[in-house]
Every structure is written in C-alpha cells, then in structure tokens.
Design a protein around this motif. Structure first.
Motif, PDB file in Angstrom:
ATOM      1  N   UNK A  31       0.366  -1.065  -0.083  1.00 57.60           N
ATOM      2  CA  UNK A  31      -0.323  -0.129   0.081  1.00 57.60           C
ATOM      3  C   UNK A  31       1.344   1.435  -0.167  1.00 57.60           C
ATOM      4  N   UNK A  32       0.431   2.800  -0.393  1.00 59.40           N
ATOM      5  CA  UNK A  32       1.001   3.202  -0.208  1.00 59.40           C
ATOM      6  C   UNK A  32       1.058   3.980   1.141  1.00 59.40           C
ATOM      7  N   UNK A  33       0.805   3.916   2.128  1.00 56.51           N
ATOM      8  CA  UNK A  33       1.641   3.375   3.842  1.00 56.51           C
ATOM      9  C   UNK A  33       2.487   3.250   3.892  1.00 56.51           C
ATOM     10  N   UNK A  34       2.098   1.979   3.053  1.00 53.70           N
ATOM     11  CA  UNK A  34       3.694   1.641   3.685  1.00 53.70           C
ATOM     12  C   UNK A  34       4.588   2.028   3.182  1.00 53.70           C
ATOM     13  N   UNK A  35       4.290   2.812   1.806  1.00 52.53           N
ATOM     14  CA  UNK A  35       5.714   3.722   0.888  1.00 52.53           C
ATOM     15  C   UNK A  35       6.056   4.402   2.610  1.00 52.53           C
TER      16      UNK A  35
END
Length: 285
Positions: A31-35
């Motif tokens: 996910x983008x949050x993990x990025x």
C-alpha cells in the motif's frame, strides 16, 4: 536512486522497469501507507504513491514533496448488486486498502450520507479474494481490482469520474533533500515517466502486450488492456484541478482525524521540475 512502487499496472514504474531505462533499486509495497512508512525509515528516496499517504507523512513531519502527477480518478467502487449510489452501500461490508490510502479516505467520505462497514486490508489483492469468497458486499480500490472482480460478476457501483472528481490517484513524491542533491537525475526520471505515461494513454494495446510479458502470463493481454482503458487518465503534469482535489482531500483527512494540521498547496507540491518537462496543457482529460 531507491524507488518505492506498487503492483498497480497503470503506474509507469512497470514500464520503466520493463524497458530498463531507469537505473534504480526498485522495491514493491502493498500500500501507499507502507511506502510512506519506509520513507520515514530512510529506506527509499522516491515513490509512486497516492497523495493521501503522502499528506499523512507530511503531517507527521516527513520532509517529502510531490513533484509530478501520474493518474487521476483511479478509485473504483464495485459490487454485485448496485442500486442507487451511495444508498446501495447501506448496511454493507466494503473492502478497501489500508487506512489513509486514497481509496480509504474517499470511501469514508460517504459515511456522512450512509452507514456501512469499512474493512481495511494491508494488501489490495486480499480484497479480491474476500470479495470472491462472499465475505464482502463491495470492494473499493484500483482499476486492477475493479476489472478482476468484474470477471466474477461485479460491476461499477458509480461512474469513476463521479466518485471524487480529479482525485490524485498517484503522483511522484521525493524526499526534499534528495531532490536538492540529485536535481538532474530526477529531472531525467520525470522525462521518462512522462514518456511512459504517454505510451500507457495513447497505445494501451502495445502497453498491455509489454505488461503481459512482464507478468509472465499471470493475466491475459485482454485483461491488462481493460485495466489500462478503464480510467486512461495518465500524465505527469500537476494542473490546478489535480492540486485542488488533493487539498480538498487533505481537508477531508483533517475532518476524519487522520491529520492534525491544515496543509497548504506549498506544503504538498513543488512545480519547478514538472513545469520544465511538461510545459504543455495537461493530458488527463
């Protein structure tokens, strides 16, 4: 350059990796949050990411900035039984990527009007599995997710342009210090990013053939092409509409309690490079 990217097929990351035109250390995330979490740990320099995860990071003090666009109106809401929207969501279970993702923020904006259960997932692929298994009534996510679920009887609950007009599905985000120290190499990257955006938009059949080989037959060329054509709004520019939509989403994030401060356009965007490599009008629409 250390680049974070997602499995989403319409991001230019895949095209640039296939053609081997950008020399970088590529790292995939769920996910983008993990990025954004990885950027906070100093593990990556530049990322393909939705603007809401980037806004989360900026609010927490992460020194990053969006320097280019990529795609708009990439949030799809699909279900098997779709009546009038958003009333059809009433009392239903809706799967969506992690809290703070652009799909999550947009979906939760509808909770003001109807009551439904939001189920967040760390990997978008897990939403597809649970939807097929009947554990979810609706799914909210990327064109990838929409097209795959449509093969099992799902359909769009609402036109993608109407979900949240001009929503900045992804952009190019970079650490400010890295931008200062590597200005020319990032400029070269953005030129190639715009080139790949044009390929995705103008010749989706050719793009689908390349991506099918990259996927080693995991998805057929016709499926990949349907994904590319579902919302073919690819460009590197940062027009007024893209920016206004992002700032509007940041206000929604503030209302939902995701961020604590009111961010300005200057906090989120730097136009210097993109205006140099993309002086012509936007190609999203």
């Amino acid at each position: 350059m250390r680049i974070g990217y997602l499995s989403t097929l319409y991001h230019t990351s895949h095209m640039l990796r296939i053609e081997n035109v950008v020399k970088a250390e590529w790292r995939i995330f769920g996910t983008g949050v993990a990025i954004i979490n990885a950027m906070e740990r100093g593990e990556i320099d530049l990322a393909y990411v939705g603007l809401t995860p980037a806004i989360l990071g900026i609010d927490r003090g992460l020194d990053i900035i969006c320097i280019a666009g990529g795609h708009v109106e990439g949030t799809a809401i699909v279900g098997r039984e779709c009546g009038a929207f958003p009333d059809c969501l009433e009392g239903k279970r809706v799967g969506v990527p992690s809290r703070g993702s652009i799909h999550d923020v947009i979906l939760r904006s509808y909770l003001e009007r109807v009551d439904f259960e939001v189920v967040n997932y760390p990997w978008a692929e897990m939403i597809f599995d649970d939807f097929i298994d009947g554990k979810l009534d609706f799914a909210c996510g990327t064109p990838n997710l929409a097209v795959l679920t449509m093969r099992y009887g799902a359909r769009l609950a609402v036109d993608m342009e109407s979900v949240w007009p001009w929503n900045p599905n992804y952009g190019i985000v970079v650490r400010r210090k890295y931008l200062e120290d590597n200005f020319e190499s990032i400029k070269d990257f953005l030129i190639k990013h715009e080139w790949a955006s044009n390929i995705l938009r103008e010749v989706p059949d050719h793009s689908a053939s390349l991506l099918e080989r990259y996927l080693r037959g995991e998805l057929g060329r016709d499926v990949v092409e349907r994904i590319l054509r579902l919302s073919p709004k690819y460009c590197s520019s940062l027009p007024e509409e893209y920016v206004r939509s992002a700032i509007s989403l940041s206000r929604e994030m503030e209302r939902l309690g995701y961020i604590s401060s009111r961010l300005s356009e200057r906090d989120v965007f730097d136009y210097e490079l993109v205006r140099e490599i993309h002086p012509q009008p936007q190609h999203y629409k």
